[in-house]
Design an enzyme around this catalytic site. Structure first.
Site, PDB file in Angstrom:
ATOM      1  N   GLY A 194      14.499  -5.666  -3.242  1.00 55.45           N
ATOM      2  CA  GLY A 194      13.335  -5.511  -2.389  1.00 55.45           C
ATOM      3  C   GLY A 194      12.111  -6.100  -3.064  1.00 55.45           C
ATOM      4  CD  GLN A 236       7.158  -5.626  -6.113  1.00 59.11           C
ATOM      5  OE1 GLN A 236       7.763  -5.545  -5.062  1.00 59.11           O
ATOM      6  NE2 GLN A 236       7.743  -5.470  -7.279  1.00 59.11           N
ATOM      7  CB  CYS A 286      10.043  -1.606  -9.869  1.00 54.25           C
ATOM      8  SG  CYS A 286       8.717  -2.477  -9.028  1.00 54.25           S
ATOM      9  CG  LEU A 287      12.309  -7.462  -9.072  1.00 58.57           C
ATOM     10  CD1 LEU A 287      12.264  -8.547  -8.006  1.00 58.57           C
ATOM     11  CD2 LEU A 287      13.304  -7.833 -10.162  1.00 58.57           C
ATOM     12  CG  HIS A 308      10.725   0.898  -4.717  1.00 58.29           C
ATOM     13  ND1 HIS A 308      11.070   1.380  -5.966  1.00 58.29           N
ATOM     14  CD2 HIS A 308      10.052  -0.261  -4.944  1.00 58.29           C
ATOM     15  CE1 HIS A 308      10.603   0.547  -6.893  1.00 58.29           C
ATOM     16  NE2 HIS A 308       9.988  -0.461  -6.298  1.00 58.29           N
ATOM     17  CD  GLU A 309      10.268  -3.131  -2.454  1.00 53.76           C
ATOM     18  OE1 GLU A 309       9.136  -3.528  -2.802  1.00 53.76           O
ATOM     19  OE2 GLU A 309      11.219  -3.042  -3.250  1.00 53.76           O
ATOM     20  CG  HIS A 358       5.540  -1.965  -4.591  1.00 51.37           C
ATOM     21  ND1 HIS A 358       5.008  -1.925  -5.863  1.00 51.37           N
ATOM     22  CD2 HIS A 358       6.883  -2.044  -4.761  1.00 51.37           C
ATOM     23  CE1 HIS A 358       6.003  -1.977  -6.757  1.00 51.37           C
ATOM     24  NE2 HIS A 358       7.144  -2.037  -6.123  1.00 51.37           N
TER      25      HIS A 358
HETATM   26 CO    CO Z   1       9.046  -2.194  -6.871  1.00 51.95          CO
END
Ligand code: CO
Length: 151
Positions: A46, A51, A88-89, A130-131, A134
């Protein structure tokens, strides 16, 4: 399409609230394409627009059942609770145990500007939640019951 740089924790942009997308145009579609390419390059499941440095309410998720894009997503129903490890990236060196709803219903727009609703369960629901976090400047570290270093 092109790869975009992923912002990592410590970058203020990850703490800001993203703005609604008021016009779904080619620029937004290009952003979604670039996000998908960037997510795949990094083997993520995701990605949210902030991000990649864009404070707009767009997220993508692919947990192995195909790519889903959500513009201005809203979680309109949720129930159940499951705790699972996530990463998470934007948080390259940590993982954490996070409680998330087991089932959600999300309302959003697609890249053609059409509104849709979707029900998601388990890992798919987790990834969407989660997204969406963000977009509100929240990262999983804020919600994790335990945090560990990634091996
Ligand atoms: Co993330």
């Amino acid at each position: 399409m092109s790869l975009r740089n992923i912002r990592v924790i410590g970058d203020d942009i990850l703490r800001k609230k993203s703005r609604e997308i008021t016009e779904i145009n080619d620029r937004i579609r290009e952003l979604l394409d670039d996000m998908a390419e960037t997510m795949r390059d990094r083997e993520g499941v995701g990605l949210a627009a902030p991000q990649v440095g864009i404070l707009r309410r767009a997220i993508i998720v692919d947990v192995g059942e195909g790519l889903f894009e959500f513009i201005n997503p809203e979680i309109i129903e949720s129930d159940g609770e499951v705790s699972m490890t996530e990463g998470c990236l934007s948080v390259p060196d940590k993982i954490g145990e996070v409680r998330r709803p087991q089932h959600i219903k999300v309302r959003a727009y697609n890249r053609d500007g059409e509104e849709f609703e979707l029900e998601a369960h388990d890992y798919f629901a987790r990834a969407i939640c989660h997204e969406v976090d963000h977009l509100n400047g929240v990262v999983f570290l804020d919600k994790a019951d335990t945090i560990a270093n990634k091996e």
